[in-house]
Write an enzyme that holds these catalytic residues in place. Structure first.
Site, PDB file in Angstrom:
ATOM      1  N   SER B 152       1.554  -5.925   0.450  1.00  0.00           N
ATOM      2  CA  SER B 152       0.635  -6.936   0.943  1.00  0.00           C
ATOM      3  C   SER B 152       0.459  -8.153  -0.123  1.00  0.00           C
ATOM      4  O   SER B 152       1.560  -8.651  -0.361  1.00  0.00           O
ATOM      5  CB  SER B 152      -0.742  -6.377   1.318  1.00  0.00           C
ATOM      6  OG  SER B 152      -1.595  -7.118   2.147  1.00  0.00           O
ATOM      7  N   ASP B 228       0.197  -2.885  12.277  1.00  0.00           N
ATOM      8  CA  ASP B 228      -0.587  -3.572  11.095  1.00  0.00           C
ATOM      9  C   ASP B 228      -1.409  -4.670  11.641  1.00  0.00           C
ATOM     10  O   ASP B 228      -0.882  -5.498  12.198  1.00  0.00           O
ATOM     11  CB  ASP B 228       0.413  -4.294  10.206  1.00  0.00           C
ATOM     12  CG  ASP B 228      -0.129  -4.710   8.834  1.00  0.00           C
ATOM     13  OD1 ASP B 228      -1.191  -5.037   8.759  1.00  0.00           O
ATOM     14  OD2 ASP B 228       0.360  -4.508   7.863  1.00  0.00           O
ATOM     15  N   HIS B 261      -1.228  -0.724   7.860  1.00  0.00           N
ATOM     16  CA  HIS B 261      -1.151  -1.563   6.669  1.00  0.00           C
ATOM     17  C   HIS B 261      -1.716  -0.382   5.563  1.00  0.00           C
ATOM     18  O   HIS B 261      -1.530  -0.979   4.230  1.00  0.00           O
ATOM     19  CB  HIS B 261      -2.225  -2.556   6.669  1.00  0.00           C
ATOM     20  CG  HIS B 261      -1.853  -3.612   5.715  1.00  0.00           C
ATOM     21  ND1 HIS B 261      -0.974  -4.520   5.694  1.00  0.00           N
ATOM     22  CD2 HIS B 261      -2.671  -4.296   4.746  1.00  0.00           C
ATOM     23  CE1 HIS B 261      -0.920  -5.459   4.786  1.00  0.00           C
ATOM     24  NE2 HIS B 261      -1.961  -5.271   3.788  1.00  0.00           N
TER      25      HIS B 261
END
Lengths: 283, 283
Positions: B152, B228, B261
């Site tokens: 991320s 996600d 995620h």
């Protein structure tokens, strides 16, 4: 999922579904939370079930996040179930001093007979009766192929439940288990508090005493870190080794140099245990 | 360990040592904490180093506890380094509203030029200069064989640092990276806050812009969960795919159905990434 079992979360991981679920337990009289990993499988397939019982202070979350079991479970086709370690809720009595080793997070896998604990602290019945029924109802679980493992207090739970129900569990193993709670402070406090002062009642919840009293399984697997701070005072694996030797139980006790009591230790040997279980679940 | 680097903890895991360390950083002007896994190795051996940069809200602890990297690192002989994601301390300014996406836990791997952040928020220099010097001094690390990955915000860090220092990093990969911070809200807030309103200054900290401006590496590996929540608004991997296609960079972008995620996603594909890195670190 039956209406009574609520899915708290369900995420994809290692080619399977890792769920956290919650239900109103009739046994404990509280809401109970547990986690289940179900690997992808052929439609209609029924998978063996590995039970994992956690240690003091833990919930189902510790092993779910840190146990590193999913890769092997996905490869081996194993459902992995992790219950909580005690009833919880505002009206559930805790340790009088709020200590970590009794009460909340420390149910010791017994049905308490002593007040004020007898109403809610019924983890033996929860783990051996109510939750298995839910697992059988809600998941593609072959309940004729179950095994059990646990850590520390949960190792105590796995050994005592496995020794008591040897027909149910095809494999029993533990990480750093409390093998003789009657002989160590953690266990004396817990068994005294939940079951009372009559030590005869403790023997059904003490793996070494159960073996001394005739409980038999073909074999056990135990890993124990040599750098575990609780080894000498609370865990005492030599007591299990002596009892198994006398009883003719084939105990594999592996002392692991340098390893402590944490999930850094458990996760290291988790795959070994799961392969050992899988071999016995698929015979 | 040099006196200036304090061992917070060191535990045995997967046939290696998992340490957490702390030191007074000259670059950030704060104490900084990081974790390092060093597999057992032959005396005198120097091991390749994999850098892992974490995402928003994380410290070094998240990947250390949940990343499931140790088994593969032990097998492949890789040192695994996980820095924190920002400076921390009472005098370190945070987001004005305490939001999770700026300030503490959200350093975005840049050297801030804007007040009040310029004094402490110097994560670029920390991760590319000060911490590598410490790793080289304190561990059996072959600093001629380094690679970098991240998740991320940390995927953004891995891509931008890797694209900027292609001679240093033999492999670059990411889990669900922010590939074009200039084009998404997370990145616009962070780059604006740390670097100011002149968007020309942002391009050195935007993987897609770096490639548009001529940065070149032979190949990249990216895994992205299709479930996600941040995919459509913040991550936009197709922008990286388009930039790589134009630039002739061999991007392997794997869209993973059902994955979110979280570390349940990261841990699933960690081994793949480590094997991909190891193949390039040992050529």
């Amino acid at each position: 999922m039956p209406v009574a079992v609520e899915t708290v979360s369900s995420v994809r991981s290692f080619g399977g579904e890792q769920a956290v679920l919650r239900h109103a337990s009739e046994v404990t009289g509280t809401d109970m939370t547990f986690s289940v990993f179900v690997p992808d499988h052929a439609e209609g397939a029924m998978l063996p079930v590995v039970w994992y019982l956690s240690g003091l202070t833990c919930t189902q979350a510790n092993v779910t996040e840190k146990g590193e079991f999913r890769r092997a479970c996905a490869e081996l086709g194993l459902i992995f179930v992790a219950p909580d370690t005690s009833p919880r809720g505002e009206d559930v009595p805790d340790d009088a001093d709020g200590a970590y080793d009794f009460g909340l997070g420390a149910g010791f896998y017994v049905d308490a007979t002593q007040e004020p604990f007898a109403q809610h602290y019924r983890m033996w019945s929860y783990v051996t009766e109510e939750l298995p029924a839910i697992i059988g109802d809600c998941f593609p679980a072959d309940m004729t192929r179950q095994s059990i493992m646990g850590h520390s207090m949960g190792g105590h739970g796995a050994l005592t439940i496995g020794l008591t129900l040897p027909e149910r569990f095809k494999a029993i193993s533990a990480f750093a288990p409390i093998v003789a709670p009657s002989q160590v402070l953690w266990g004396q406090k817990a068994l005294g508090g939940y079951l009372g002062d009559d030590r005869a009642a403790w023997r059904a919840h003490d793996a070494v005493a159960l073996i001394e009293d005739g409980a038999r399984v073909p074999e056990l697997l135990v890993d124990q870190g040599e750098a575990d701070n609780f080894l000498a005072e609370q865990l005492k694996p030599q007591l299990l080794a002596e009892a198994c030797a006398k009883a003719g139980i084939d105990l594999t006790l592996r002392m692991q140099p340098g390893y402590d009591h944490s999930y850094y230790f458990i996760s290291t040997f988790m795959e070994d245990h799961l392969r050992w279980h899988a071999a016995r679940l698929t015979r």
